[in-house]
Design a protein around this motif. Structure first.
Motif, mmCIF file in Angstrom:
data_model
loop_
_atom_site.group_PDB
_atom_site.id
_atom_site.type_symbol
_atom_site.label_atom_id
_atom_site.label_comp_id
_atom_site.label_asym_id
_atom_site.label_seq_id
_atom_site.Cartn_x
_atom_site.Cartn_y
_atom_site.Cartn_z
ATOM 1 N N ALA A 36 -2.938 -17.997 19.088
ATOM 2 C CA ALA A 36 -3.604 -18.286 20.224
ATOM 3 C C ALA A 36 -1.860 -18.497 21.461
ATOM 4 C CB ALA A 36 -4.406 -19.678 20.554
ATOM 5 N N MET A 37 -1.509 -18.965 20.834
ATOM 6 C CA MET A 37 -0.152 -18.861 21.480
ATOM 7 C C MET A 37 0.407 -17.651 21.869
ATOM 8 S SD MET A 37 1.874 -21.725 18.789
ATOM 9 C CE MET A 37 1.414 -23.549 19.289
ATOM 10 N N PHE A 38 0.072 -16.485 21.300
ATOM 11 C CA PHE A 38 0.288 -15.136 21.191
ATOM 12 C C PHE A 38 -0.398 -14.282 22.092
ATOM 13 C CE2 PHE A 38 2.740 -16.233 17.885
ATOM 14 C CZ PHE A 38 3.564 -15.829 18.367
ATOM 15 N N SER A 39 -1.501 -15.291 23.514
ATOM 16 C CA SER A 39 -1.512 -14.493 24.134
ATOM 17 C C SER A 39 -1.940 -14.480 25.721
ATOM 18 C CB SER A 39 -3.717 -15.216 23.935
ATOM 19 O OG SER A 39 -4.497 -14.666 24.806
ATOM 20 N N PHE A 40 -1.683 -13.553 25.907
ATOM 21 C CA PHE A 40 -1.079 -14.629 27.695
ATOM 22 C C PHE A 40 -2.757 -14.970 28.538
ATOM 23 C CE2 PHE A 40 -1.825 -9.607 27.541
ATOM 24 C CZ PHE A 40 -2.817 -9.392 28.423
ATOM 25 N N ASN A 41 -3.839 -14.933 27.565
ATOM 26 C CA ASN A 41 -5.067 -15.187 28.419
ATOM 27 C C ASN A 41 -5.352 -16.826 28.280
ATOM 28 O OD1 ASN A 41 -6.136 -13.023 30.232
ATOM 29 N ND2 ASN A 41 -7.272 -12.223 27.714
ATOM 30 N N ASN A 42 -4.392 -17.130 27.314
ATOM 31 C CA ASN A 42 -4.853 -18.475 26.652
ATOM 32 C C ASN A 42 -3.012 -20.027 27.440
ATOM 33 O OD1 ASN A 42 -4.314 -20.905 25.126
ATOM 34 N ND2 ASN A 42 -5.466 -20.174 23.982
ATOM 35 N N PRO A 43 -3.150 -21.242 27.673
ATOM 36 C CA PRO A 43 -2.492 -21.486 28.286
ATOM 37 C C PRO A 43 -1.033 -22.265 27.381
ATOM 38 C CG PRO A 43 -4.778 -22.452 28.677
ATOM 39 C CD PRO A 43 -5.118 -21.614 27.940
ATOM 40 N N LEU A 44 -1.887 -21.600 26.136
ATOM 41 C CA LEU A 44 -0.478 -22.163 25.139
ATOM 42 C C LEU A 44 0.320 -20.843 25.326
ATOM 43 C CD1 LEU A 44 -2.882 -23.299 22.131
ATOM 44 C CD2 LEU A 44 -1.071 -24.409 23.345
ATOM 45 N N GLY A 45 0.379 -20.021 25.289
ATOM 46 C CA GLY A 45 1.373 -18.806 25.277
ATOM 47 C C GLY A 45 1.349 -17.699 26.965
ATOM 48 N N ALA A 186 6.565 -9.362 30.836
ATOM 49 C CA ALA A 186 5.720 -9.608 29.367
ATOM 50 C C ALA A 186 4.758 -11.067 29.469
ATOM 51 C CB ALA A 186 6.794 -9.420 28.745
ATOM 52 N N ARG A 187 4.478 -11.580 30.110
ATOM 53 C CA ARG A 187 3.314 -12.688 30.514
ATOM 54 C C ARG A 187 3.094 -13.594 29.884
ATOM 55 N NH1 ARG A 187 -1.676 -7.916 30.819
ATOM 56 N NH2 ARG A 187 -2.512 -9.740 32.019
ATOM 57 N N LEU A 188 4.597 -13.508 28.842
ATOM 58 C CA LEU A 188 4.010 -14.479 28.058
ATOM 59 C C LEU A 188 4.914 -15.989 28.201
ATOM 60 C CD1 LEU A 188 4.232 -13.366 24.429
ATOM 61 C CD2 LEU A 188 2.263 -13.721 25.022
ATOM 62 N N ASN A 189 5.350 -17.059 27.815
ATOM 63 C CA ASN A 189 5.811 -17.976 28.037
ATOM 64 C C ASN A 189 7.390 -17.909 26.952
ATOM 65 O OD1 ASN A 189 6.067 -19.240 25.493
ATOM 66 N ND2 ASN A 189 3.958 -20.797 26.490
ATOM 67 N N ASP A 190 8.509 -18.808 27.670
ATOM 68 C CA ASP A 190 9.540 -18.140 27.205
ATOM 69 C C ASP A 190 9.577 -18.917 25.695
ATOM 70 O OD1 ASP A 190 10.833 -17.709 29.520
ATOM 71 O OD2 ASP A 190 11.969 -19.425 29.828
ATOM 72 N N LEU A 191 8.733 -19.459 25.157
ATOM 73 C CA LEU A 191 8.988 -19.644 23.887
ATOM 74 C C LEU A 191 8.541 -18.968 23.113
ATOM 75 C CD1 LEU A 191 7.629 -23.711 23.361
ATOM 76 C CD2 LEU A 191 10.665 -22.565 23.287
ATOM 77 N N MET A 192 7.136 -18.401 23.639
ATOM 78 C CA MET A 192 6.641 -17.367 23.132
ATOM 79 C C MET A 192 7.719 -16.207 22.375
ATOM 80 S SD MET A 192 4.351 -18.556 20.872
ATOM 81 C CE MET A 192 5.231 -19.907 20.970
ATOM 82 N N LEU A 193 8.264 -15.655 23.413
ATOM 83 C CA LEU A 193 8.537 -14.841 23.419
ATOM 84 C C LEU A 193 10.251 -14.701 23.215
ATOM 85 C CD1 LEU A 193 9.233 -13.093 27.236
ATOM 86 C CD2 LEU A 193 7.890 -12.546 26.121
ATOM 87 N N ALA A 194 10.040 -15.808 22.239
ATOM 88 C CA ALA A 194 11.824 -16.014 21.425
ATOM 89 C C ALA A 194 11.062 -16.258 20.055
ATOM 90 C CB ALA A 194 12.322 -17.978 21.341
#
Length: 197
Positions: A36-45, A186-194
Motif C-alpha cells: 500500500a505504501m507504494f501506491s499513489f492511490n493510497n494515503p500511505l504512499g 512520481a506521485r509518491l511521497n518522499d519516504l517511498m521515493l527514498a
C-alpha cells in the motif's frame, strides 16, 4: 542490537546501513514496508502535495496580466475584471486602489513599469492592512479591513473552495497544469521515493 551494518570498503570508505529502515544522519525512519505504501492511490504512499496525482494546478501570472501595457485602472489584472467604469466602486477595484495608495503607487502607470517589489506583493500578498468601503453586489456599502491576500493566492483559494461552477470556469482561464514540485510527477511521497531495491 542497534540494527546498524557497517561495510568497510578496503582502501576507500565505510558505508553504514540500517536494518531497521532508518537513517542515522537525518533522523528519519520508515515503518515496515507494505504494498500500500507504494501506491499513489493510497494515503500511505501518495505525495501529500499533489495527493498522488503527479501534477498541480497553479495560477499563471502571465495569464492574469495578459497585457502589461494596461494600467491597474484600465484593468491590467484581467482575472479580477476591474476595467469597466461602473466597477470602480466594486470590491476588487477598491482593493487594488487601496493597495496602490498604501504603497504610494499610481493606478495610471502601465503594469510593465510598476516597481518589481510592488508587483511581487501584488501577486503574492502582503501583511499590510487595508481599510476601505466598497459597494456590495447585494446592495449597500460594506467595509473591508484585512491584509492584502495577493492575486495568485486569492484566485487559487477561490478556485479550490468555491462551490460555484461559474466561478471555477472563470478562474480556469488563468490556470495551468504543471508537474508537482514535490514529487516531480512520481506521485509518491518522499519516504517511498527514498526506498531503493
Amino acid at each position: 542490537g542497534d540494527g546498524l551494518v557497517v561495510i568497510d570498503i578496503i582502501g576507500d570508505k565505510e558505508i553504514t546501513y540500517s536494518t531497521k529502515l532508518a537513517c542515522i544522519y537525518h533522523d528519519v525512519a520508515i515503518p515496515d514496508l507494505s504494498a500500500a505504501m507504494f501506491s499513489f492511490n493510497n494515503p500511505l504512499g501518495a505525495c501529500p502535495h499533489c495527493s498522488g496525482l503527479g501534477s498541480v494546478y497553479k495560477v499563471e501570472p502571465s495569464l492574469v496580466v495578459p497585457n502589461e501595457d494596461k494600467t491597474l485602472r484600465e484593468g491590467a489584472i484581467e482575472a479580477w475584471d476591474t476595467s469597466d467604469s461602473d466597477k470602480e466602486s466594486g470590491y476588487y477595484f477598491k482593493l487594488l486602489q487601496a493597495f496602490a495608495k498604501k504603497n504610494k503607487i499610481s493606478m495610471d502607470i502601465p503594469y510593465k513599469d510598476l516597481p518589481e517589489d510592488f508587483k511581487d506583493k501584488l501577486m503574492n500578498g502582503s501583511e499590510e492592512i487595508l481599510e476601505f468601503d466598497f459597494d456590495s453586489r447585494f446592495g449597500g456599502k460594506r467595509q473591508h479591513k484585512s491584509n492584502f491576500e495577493g492575486i495568485l493566492p486569492n484566485l487559487e483559494r477561490r478556485y479550490r473552495n468555491s462551490s460555484s461552477n461559474l466561478v471555477k470556469e472563470k478562474i480556469e482561464k488563468y490556470i495551468v497544469q504543471m508537474p508537482c514540485p514535490s514529487c516531480h510527477g512520481a506521485r509518491l511521497n518522499d519516504l517511498m521515493l527514498a526506498v531503493k531495491v
